[in-house]
Design an enzyme around this catalytic site. Structure first.
Site, PDB file in Angstrom:
ATOM      1  N   ASP A   1       8.687  -1.856  -4.477  1.00  0.00           N
ATOM      2  CA  ASP A   1       8.841  -0.489  -4.306  1.00  0.00           C
ATOM      3  C   ASP A   1       8.062   0.139  -2.978  1.00  0.00           C
ATOM      4  OD1 ASP A   1       5.886  -1.176  -4.957  1.00  0.00           O
ATOM      5  OD2 ASP A   1       5.510   0.997  -5.240  1.00  0.00           O
TER       6      ASP A   1
ATOM      7  N   ASP B   1       2.045 -11.129  -0.262  1.00  0.00           N
ATOM      8  CA  ASP B   1       1.712 -10.894   0.977  1.00  0.00           C
ATOM      9  C   ASP B   1       0.429 -11.422   1.601  1.00  0.00           C
ATOM     10  OD1 ASP B   1       1.420  -9.316   3.514  1.00  0.00           O
ATOM     11  OD2 ASP B   1       1.249  -7.217   2.386  1.00  0.00           O
TER      12      ASP B   1
ATOM     13  N   ARG C   1      12.810   0.934  -6.402  1.00  0.00           N
ATOM     14  CA  ARG C   1      12.816  -0.408  -7.106  1.00  0.00           C
ATOM     15  C   ARG C   1      14.113  -1.006  -7.622  1.00  0.00           C
ATOM     16  NH1 ARG C   1       7.359  -1.949  -8.200  1.00  0.00           N
ATOM     17  NH2 ARG C   1       6.212  -0.102  -8.526  1.00  0.00           N
TER      18      ARG C   1
HETATM   19  P1  IMP Z   1      -1.072  -9.499  -1.928  1.00  0.00           P
HETATM   20  O1  IMP Z   1      -2.175  -9.465  -2.926  1.00  0.00           O
HETATM   21  O2  IMP Z   1      -1.512  -8.922  -0.703  1.00  0.00           O
HETATM   22  O3  IMP Z   1      -0.210 -10.845  -1.839  1.00  0.00           O
HETATM   23  O4  IMP Z   1       0.134  -8.360  -2.430  1.00  0.00           O
HETATM   24  C1  IMP Z   1       0.786  -8.686  -3.592  1.00  0.00           C
HETATM   25  C2  IMP Z   1       1.473  -7.362  -4.266  1.00  0.00           C
HETATM   26  O5  IMP Z   1       1.576  -6.327  -3.383  1.00  0.00           O
HETATM   27  C3  IMP Z   1       2.783  -7.605  -4.689  1.00  0.00           C
HETATM   28  O6  IMP Z   1       2.806  -8.182  -5.899  1.00  0.00           O
HETATM   29  C4  IMP Z   1       3.458  -6.415  -4.481  1.00  0.00           C
HETATM   30  O7  IMP Z   1       3.282  -5.642  -5.624  1.00  0.00           O
HETATM   31  C5  IMP Z   1       2.705  -5.711  -3.214  1.00  0.00           C
HETATM   32  N1  IMP Z   1       3.453  -5.943  -2.066  1.00  0.00           N
HETATM   33  C6  IMP Z   1       3.358  -6.665  -0.978  1.00  0.00           C
HETATM   34  N2  IMP Z   1       4.293  -6.747  -0.123  1.00  0.00           N
HETATM   35  C7  IMP Z   1       5.026  -5.764  -0.379  1.00  0.00           C
HETATM   36  C8  IMP Z   1       6.285  -5.452   0.097  1.00  0.00           C
HETATM   37  O8  IMP Z   1       6.656  -5.727   1.273  1.00  0.00           O
HETATM   38  N3  IMP Z   1       7.218  -4.614  -0.522  1.00  0.00           N
HETATM   39  C9  IMP Z   1       6.508  -4.051  -1.746  1.00  0.00           C
HETATM   40  N4  IMP Z   1       5.564  -4.646  -2.599  1.00  0.00           N
HETATM   41  C10 IMP Z   1       4.482  -5.320  -1.681  1.00  0.00           C
END
Ligand code: IMP
Length: 187
Positions: free
Chosen positions: A172, A117, A178
Site C-alpha cells: 500500500d 525493508d 493494494r
Molecule cells: P520493515 O520492518 O522495515 O522490514 O518493514 C516491513 C513492513 O513495512 C512490510 O511488511 C510492509 O508492510 C511495509 N513496507 C516496507 N517497505 C514497503 C514498500 O516499499 N511498500 C509498501 N510497504 C512497505
C-alpha cells in the site's frame, strides 16, 4: 521494464500519479509457482500439516496465491503487526495488533511476509515465534530490499529489489493501491 500506469480518477487522491512497473503480474505469478513447488517439496514428508502464517495486511494477496501453489496439506492463520503509520519510512518500532489463533507448539510453521525493508518486522516476528516451541520455523517474503539488515537468512524470497518504495499486489501507499495487479514504484 518501462511500462507505466497513470492512475485514473478511480484512484481518488492518487489519480494522475505515474507508477512505473517493477514486477509484472506475469512475473509475480511465475515466481510464486516456483516458490510453491519448492515449499511443497520441502514439507512433503514432514508428517504433519504445515501451518502458514500470513502477516497482515500486506501479505494477503501473496499469501492467497502462494497457498494455492502449495500442494500439500496445510492450515492458515494470520498475525497483524504494524511498523509503519501512513508514511513511507519505518517508524522504528513494531507492535503486534493481532496474534495468531492457532496453537503452533510442535508444528511446522511458515511465516509469509509481503516485503522486508529494514528487517525490523522480521526480527520481531522471529523473536516472537521462536518462543513457541515449534517443530520448525521458516520465513518467506515476496520482496526483499537490497539493503535490508536482518541477522538471519530468509528461507524463501521472491524478488530482491533496489531500495524503492513499491505499491500494488497487496502493498500500500497510505492504505491504498493494494489492488493493483503488478508491483510498481512511484516515479
Ligand atoms: P520493515 O520492518 O522495515 O522490514 O518493514 C516491513 C513492513 O513495512 C512490510 O511488511 C510492509 O508492510 C511495509 N513496507 C516496507 N517497505 C514497503 C514498500 O516499499 N511498500 C509498501 N510497504 C512497505
Amino acid at each position: 521494464m518501462s511500462e507505466k500506469l497513470v492512475l485514473n480518477e478511480n484512484f481518488g487522491k492518487h489519480s494522475g500519479k505515474t507508477l512505473k512497473m517493477l514486477i509484472s503480474e506475469k512475473r509475480i505469478k511465475a515466481r510464486i509457482k516456483e516458490l510453491g513447488s519448492q515449499i511443497s517439496n520441502n514439507y512433503r514428508d514432514v508428517g504433519s500439516p504445515l501451518i502458514v502464517i500470513g502477516i497482515l495486511n500486506g501479505s494477503f494477496i501473496f499469501m492467497s496465491d502462494l497457498v494455492r501453489d502449495i500442494n500439500i496439506d496445510l492450515e492458515v492463520d494470520f498475525m497483524r503487526i504494524a511498523s509503519y503509520g501512513n508514511a513511507t519510512s519505518s517508524s522504528g518500532t513494531v507492535r503486534m495488533i493481532k496474534d495468531i489463533n492457532a496453537d503452533i507448539t510442535n508444528r511446522h510453521v511458515l511465516v509469509v511476509e509481503d516485503i522486508v525493508d529494514t528487517g525490523l518486522s522480521m526480527n520481531f516476528l522471529k523473536n516472537r515465534l521462536e518462543q513457541a516451541s515449534t517443530k520448525s520455523l521458516e520465513f518467506a517474503a515476496l520482496i526483499m530490499k537490497e539493503n535490508t539488515k536482518i541477522d538471519f537468512d530468509m528461507d524463501y524470497v521472491g524478488f530482491e529489489i533496489p531500495d524503492k518504495y513499491v505499491v500494488g499486489y497487496g502493498l500500500d501507499l497510505a492504505q491504498k493501491l493494494r489492488n493493483l495487479k503488478s508491483i510498481y514504484y512511484l516515479e
